[in-house]
Design an enzyme around this catalytic site. Structure first.
Site, PDB file in Angstrom:
ATOM      1  N   CYS A 199     -19.186  -0.509 -17.988  1.00 32.19           N
ATOM      2  CA  CYS A 199     -18.819  -0.034 -19.278  1.00 32.19           C
ATOM      3  C   CYS A 199     -18.285   1.806 -18.117  1.00 32.19           C
ATOM      4  O   CYS A 199     -18.135   1.633 -17.456  1.00 32.19           O
ATOM      5  CB  CYS A 199     -19.173   0.280 -20.190  1.00 32.19           C
ATOM      6  SG  CYS A 199     -18.557   1.429 -21.438  1.00 32.19           S
ATOM      7  N   HIS A 210     -20.469  -5.187 -22.599  1.00 24.81           N
ATOM      8  CA  HIS A 210     -22.333  -4.851 -23.007  1.00 24.81           C
ATOM      9  C   HIS A 210     -22.641  -6.087 -23.184  1.00 24.81           C
ATOM     10  O   HIS A 210     -23.365  -6.155 -24.274  1.00 24.81           O
ATOM     11  CB  HIS A 210     -22.485  -3.654 -24.162  1.00 24.81           C
ATOM     12  CG  HIS A 210     -21.242  -2.320 -24.284  1.00 24.81           C
ATOM     13  ND1 HIS A 210     -22.299  -1.222 -23.033  1.00 24.81           N
ATOM     14  CD2 HIS A 210     -20.678  -1.530 -23.789  1.00 24.81           C
ATOM     15  CE1 HIS A 210     -21.392  -0.493 -22.959  1.00 24.81           C
ATOM     16  NE2 HIS A 210     -21.037  -1.044 -23.407  1.00 24.81           N
ATOM     17  N   GLU A 254     -26.192  -6.022 -21.797  1.00 24.09           N
ATOM     18  CA  GLU A 254     -27.538  -5.572 -23.179  1.00 24.09           C
ATOM     19  C   GLU A 254     -28.010  -5.361 -24.210  1.00 24.09           C
ATOM     20  O   GLU A 254     -29.004  -5.095 -24.657  1.00 24.09           O
ATOM     21  CB  GLU A 254     -27.750  -4.148 -21.321  1.00 24.09           C
ATOM     22  CG  GLU A 254     -27.253  -3.016 -22.559  1.00 24.09           C
ATOM     23  CD  GLU A 254     -25.601  -2.637 -21.982  1.00 24.09           C
ATOM     24  OE1 GLU A 254     -25.122  -3.256 -21.685  1.00 24.09           O
ATOM     25  OE2 GLU A 254     -25.017  -2.185 -22.339  1.00 24.09           O
TER      26      GLU A 254
END
Lengths: 81, 222
Positions: B85, B194, B196
């Site tokens: 990002c 994302h 994560e």
């Protein structure tokens, strides 16, 4: 005191969603003049006295390195009295 | 295996990135933007957020942080780097990756679970996936539209450097549905969505993002 102005605009081939949003808002408010709108950034840099050629060259360098992203933007440097 | 996670002022996702690194089996090391010190890490993650408030352009100021000159140098020597990002935006501004991320085509900040397809599983960050594997991970950004000129796009496609693509409708106007790319050497990866935030079913839409973090361990063990 003089002012060096750097105008940064998205390159013509890069989509400008903000400009498009402004262009579509104008007729809603009764303004019918705009065929299209592009939105950019303007930097005003004050310097002591008349800008020297060396200063202008430095500003151009800074515009290339920091003020604009040459991948998507063009810039113009000019002096405003 | 020690993976550094950089925190800039305005970074949001450093904690989640660090947690994902640990879940993937590596040790995490916190790195601070103002320190010219990589603390001997084997790989670096630039997490998401709004570094320096996105002032000027997303990632434009972060690029000049002291830690970034070391990241750029290490990336040049082949160290694996993952930018997620805002991290992807920083990598583009640093010229470690080509192109730029611009305002989403519909101007909306998007926050949703997004299906993407892993199209290149040869980078150190993607080996845990099968080519063509589809995963669902969060996408949350306002400036995620990947743009570049035609020559660069042809190069990326021709050299297999697109690593992930959006599936279905284009969420943000990215050229060729590009969600992530890698550099010519294949060690630097930028990804808009994302992984994560998707490492377990309890806190994410899936655990399918974990592959990025197990990949980096495998890449280093080999």
């Amino acid at each position: 005191m003089a002012k060096i102005v750097v105008d940064v605009m998205l390159k013509p081939e890069i989509l400008d969603p903000q400009g498009n949003a402004v262009a579509s808002a104008l007729p809603r408010l009764g303004f019918s003049f705009a065929k299209s709108v592009r939105q950019g950034k303007r930097f005003e840099i004050e310097v002591e006295g008349e800008p020297t050629a060396a200063q202008l060259a430095e500003v151009k360098k800074a515009a290339q390195v920091l003020l604009s992203n040459p991948v998507i933007e063009n810039f113009v440097v000019r002096v405003e009295k | 295996m020690r993976v550094g996670v950089i925190t800039f002022p305005g970074t949001l996702d450093d904690r989640d990135a660090a947690r994902a690194v640990v879940a993937g089996g590596s040790e995490t090391v916190s790195l601070w933007h103002a320190d010219a010190d990589l603390k001997g890490v084997d790989a670096v993650i630039l997490p998401g957020g709004f570094s320096y408030g996105d002032y000027l352009r997303c990632g434009a100021i972060s690029r000049f942080a002291p830690v970034m000159s070391l990241v750029i140098e290490a990336a040049g020597k082949g160290m694996p780097v993952l930018g997620i990002c805002n991290g992807f935006q920083v990598l583009c501004e640093s010229h470690l990756l080509p192109g730029a991320l611009t305002r989403n085509s519909d101007l909306h900040f998007l926050c949703r679970d997004q299906e993407i397809e892993i199209v290149n599983n040869t980078t150190p960050w993607t080996t845990s996936y099968k080519p063509g594997e589809k995963i669902v991970i969060p996408l949350k950004n306002g400036e995620g539209s990947f743009q570049c000129d035609d020559t660069t796009l042809a190069e990326l496609e021709g050299e297999g450097r697109v690593i992930a693509r959006y599936v279905g409708q284009n969420p943000n106007g990215s050229r060729n549905l590009i969600a992530g790319i890698t550099n010519a050497r294949g060690n630097v990866v930028g990804l808009m969505p994302h992984p994560e935030h998707a490492i377990d079913e309890l806190t994410g839409p899936s655990a399918q993002g974990l592959g990025f973090f197990t990949s980096i361990l495998n890449a280093m063990v080999k």
